[in-house]
Design an enzyme around this catalytic site. Structure first.
Site, mmCIF file in Angstrom:
data_model
loop_
_atom_site.group_PDB
_atom_site.id
_atom_site.type_symbol
_atom_site.label_atom_id
_atom_site.label_comp_id
_atom_site.label_asym_id
_atom_site.label_seq_id
_atom_site.Cartn_x
_atom_site.Cartn_y
_atom_site.Cartn_z
ATOM 1 C CG ASP A 35 14.024 25.324 -34.697
ATOM 2 O OD1 ASP A 35 14.335 26.483 -34.979
ATOM 3 O OD2 ASP A 35 14.631 24.328 -35.131
ATOM 4 C CB CYS A 87 -0.939 0.011 1.209
ATOM 5 S SG CYS A 87 -0.061 0.124 2.784
ATOM 6 C CB CYS A 122 4.455 -0.492 1.755
ATOM 7 S SG CYS A 122 3.310 -1.559 2.638
ATOM 8 C CG ASP A 152 16.197 24.785 -31.174
ATOM 9 O OD1 ASP A 152 16.518 25.926 -31.524
ATOM 10 O OD2 ASP A 152 15.737 23.942 -31.953
ATOM 11 C CG ASP A 159 17.786 20.708 -33.182
ATOM 12 O OD1 ASP A 159 17.935 21.095 -32.007
ATOM 13 O OD2 ASP A 159 18.455 21.143 -34.130
#
Length: 761
Positions: free
Chosen positions: A450, A24, A27, A655, A651
């Protein structure tokens, strides 16, 4: 000072390790706390759905200390057989196979044992109560109850022992989790019933006349085990993406060693070895073709269904399929260092990461179980003292509150949806770095694109042709195209290759020139059948005194197009315009983004005229042109300062500053040249429709998380009061609790029906 205390001087990297014993959300928090307390651990994210811990550690950290800490917390973590020693090790070297399959097999076996014992327990508990059966029932009630005790004990302490072992482990550490609720609830019913059968006088009862609840204990354990089994099977389906990716790699490879071809295990192949791939085989490693020619199915990387021609010098990606001829290649990357290895690692890390919305769940989970135990105790006391209901009904209401409130569904609500969403994205060519990126994507208000290679194809194509009249050598456009393509045939310049590709695509006969000369920055000069052919810019024509016309047709001089002039024997014969063409899908994708209320901005270093020409074709309203790469981040920041949540699509390399500045960074690529480590989201196919798909997948995944959290809380908000007021029996509570966990995972699996927008177009 400890060197590792200075984060800037110590390299870190991530490992993904399976964890056993978690049931759960409580845990998960304990395992994370245990791991985070180890020196050298930078961060830890534990996922209940995948049963994995993704840990960022400093190189040189002893993983044995991590294992000891997790064991001390009452759980088991599977470690590699060595510590992290050096930066750059592939995460797959430390990965251990998913435990879901083994867990499902164990649970199936335990369910079979529990059900085989529980069915007779239920029948023997109910049948003697019927008047038609009581008259011929051969056993006294005391004898019947003793048999029920003998049948129920194995259910609790053989298939159900996991709950009691977990309870004792948490008790030792002064904590509580789902095991506490199940063990206390079923244990209380079993202990009371056992005492009523073996020592009735202790409870002031007469032998054979006490009400016993062996059927309650056995049925609760069996129902919860059934829920766990179904949950494990659903988790297996959630892990399908990783298994599918790993399945793309062949088990072996044919390599050339000592002049002989030998078949070896894939793990034995090393970089720079010569690998031979026959038709129909999967390419085992990333490599460069050294001999042979074939076509390769790269759909698993690019999403494109058509095979790609490969010849000497071309790169190939491991996991793709060689379709026709044999290929000999030199391995450039193997295993974890390959493109497929990067993808597997990326998906594995993303599936194990936590979304910001999980922080709320973690805060609730940290106090959930103690609060529930308090409510259950108050419920039992209220029924016993205030309502004067007696011990037995009070105990049953106490048990019902404990069982209905197990926080399994709460712990699975977010990670199950993230796990499936990330897997679905990977299967459809959308690689998501982590859950936080997936969640942020749905909030994007502005997308910055771009131009080159993002909105456009990123390579020149023939846009227009002009034939000068009165030239026998170029009677029409086909003749002009054939002439220029033949002159450019040996050229490696992108413009020359674009002309050659266009001519070949139109079925024209491109010849090899008798001689060829490349003029740097100007063009080419070639001899074809005794004619001197020149193709290049104005400077080339001027240097050879070729007279050019005063003007050219408008379609050649559109901003953004490059004009290639052609002359034969010193006389101008025509011109060809080349341009970086708009991708066929860009306009469709941008129109879809506009319909979704997202602003689209083009940010480019190209000229204003060229940028606006492409923007007009694509349907982009706002253009920021003439921007140097280092200036792009400033424009992104300006949009953010205006209160916008901004995504940058580029790309992933040129960039990089803008991608780093954006709230969500999206890199487009073809597989071998993508910046997987840089972007939040990587599109394997260079298609802007992938951006639309990523936004839709983000919204769909977050929608599933919200649905899951609603139902997880709904079960508890409605179930706990019903159990407390006596309207929910312990067995019905157990069934509802088991169903809640299964329903959350099953609801998450519905994400697998997500379809790409491009598939619908």
């Amino acid at each position: 000072m400890n060197d590792q205390a200075v984060q800037g001087t110590v390299e870190t990297h991530k490992v993904s390790l399976p964890v056993e014993g978690m049931t759960c959300a409580s845990c998960v928090l304990r395992v994370e706390k245990a791991i985070s307390g180890i020196d050298g651990v930078r961060s830890a994210a534990v996922n209940l759905a995948s049963n994995k811990a993704v840990i960022e550690i400093a190189d040189g950290t002893d993983l044995g200390a991590v294992g000891e800490a997790v064991r001390a917390a009452g759980y088991t973590i599977h470690l590699p057989d060595r510590s992290v020693a050096a930066a750059g090790d592939g995460m797959e070297e430390f990965a251990v196979s998913s435990p879901h399959d083994e867990e499902f097999r164990r649970l199936r076996r335990d369910v079979a044992v529990a059900a085989a014992l529980t069915v007779p327990v239920m029948l023997m508990s109910m049948l003697p109560m019927l008047d038609a059966v009581r008259s011929w029932w051969p056993l006294t009630m005391d004898e019947t109850n003793r048999i029920l005790l003998l049948l129920t004990a194995p259910v609790l302490f053989v298939p159900g022992k996991r709950f009691f072992q977990g309870f004792l482990a948490t008790l030792k550490h002064g904590t509580a989790d789902m095991n506490t609720l199940v063990a206390v609830g079923t244990g209380a019913a079993f202990i009371y019933s056992t005492a009523a059968v073996l020592f009735p006088e202790w409870l002031g009862l007469h032998a054979g006349h006490a009400e016993v609840y062996f059927d309650t204990s056995a049925t609760i354990i069996t129902l919860i085990l059934v829920g766990r089994m179904l949950e494990a099977r659903a988790k297996n389906h959630a892990s399908d993406a990783i298994r599918k990716l790993i399945g793309l790699q062949p088990r072996s490879a044919h390599v050339l060693r000592n002049g002989e071809e030998v078949e070896v295990e894939l793990s034995a192949v090393r970089a720079d070895e010569i690998v031979i791939v026959r038709p129909g085989e999967r390419i085992p490693v990333d490599g460069r073709v050294t001999a042979g020619a074939s076509s390769v199915d790269e759909s698993m990387i690019s999403g494109e269904p058509l095979p790609v021609a490969k010849r000497e010098g071309d790169e190939v990606v491991g996991g793709t399929v060689n379709m026709e001829g044999s290929l000999t290649l030199r391995a450039t990357a193997v295993g974890a260092a390959s493109v497929l290895g990067h993808i597997v690692r990326m998906v594995d890390e993303a599936q194990g990461s936590k979304a910001p919305v999980q922080k709320l769940v973690d805060r609730i989970a940290s106090v959930f179980v103690p609060v529930v135990i308090g409510i259950a105790i108050l419920t039992g006391l209220a029924w016993y003292f205030a309502a004067d209901a007696g011990f037995t009904p009070s105990m049953l209401h106490f048990i019902a509150v404990l069982i209905i409130a197990c926080p399994c569904a709460l712990g699975l609500a977010t990670p199950a949806a993230i796990m499936v969403g990330v897997g679905v994205g990977a299967d459809r060519g959308i690689l998501i770095k982590d859950a936080e990126s997936l969640e942020r994507a749905r909030s994007v208000q502005t997308i910055v694109l771009d131009k080159t290679g993002t909105v456009t194809e990123g390579r020149p194509v023939v846009a227009a042709l002009h034939v000068e009249t009165g030239n026998a050598a170029t009677a029409d456009t086909d003749a002009l195209l054939t002439l220029i393509a033949s002159a450019e045939q040996p050229s490696e310049h992108p413009l020359g290759q674009a002309v050659v590709r266009h001519a070949q695509a139109n079925g024209l006969d491109v010849r090899v020139p008798d001689s060829f000369q490349y003029e740097p920055g100007a063009g080419v000069i070639a001899f074809l059948g005794g004619d001197a052919v020149m193709a290049g810019n104005r400077a080339l024509m001027k240097s050879y005194a070729v007279t050019l016309p005063a003007s050219l047709p408008d379609e050649l001089t559109i901003p953004g197009r490059t004009v290639l002039y052609a002359a034969v024997n010193g006389r101008f014969v025509g011109a060809i315009a080349l341009a970086d063409a708009l991708r066929k899908s860009s306009a469709q994708a941008i129109a879809t983004l506009h319909r979704q209320g997202i602003d689209v901005v083009m940010l480019t270093g190209d000229t204003e005229e060229a940028a606006r020409t492409i923007a007009a074709e694509a349907g982009i309203d706002r253009v920021i042109a003439g921007v140097r790469p280092e200036e792009k981040a400033g424009h992104i920041r300006a949009l953010q300062d205006g209160g916008r949540v901004v995504a940058m699509v580029g790309d992933g390399i040129n960039d990089a500053p803008a991608l780093a500045q954006a709230d969500v960074s999206i890199a487009m690529g073809s597989g071998t040249d993508i910046a997987m480590e840089t972007a939040d989201i990587t599109l394997m196919q260079s298609d802007l429709r992938g951006v639309v798909d990523a936004m839709r997948l983000s919204a769909a995944t977050i929608g599933k998380i919200r649905q899951n959290l609603f139902w997880a809380f709904f079960y508890n908000v409605v179930g706990i009061p019903l159990a407390a007021v006596g309207l929910l029996s312990p067995m019905i509570a157990a069934a509802a609790m088991a169903f809640s966990s299964v329903s959350v995972v099953t609801n998450s699996l519905l994400l697998r029906r997500f379809r790409r927008r491009s598939a619908e177009a």
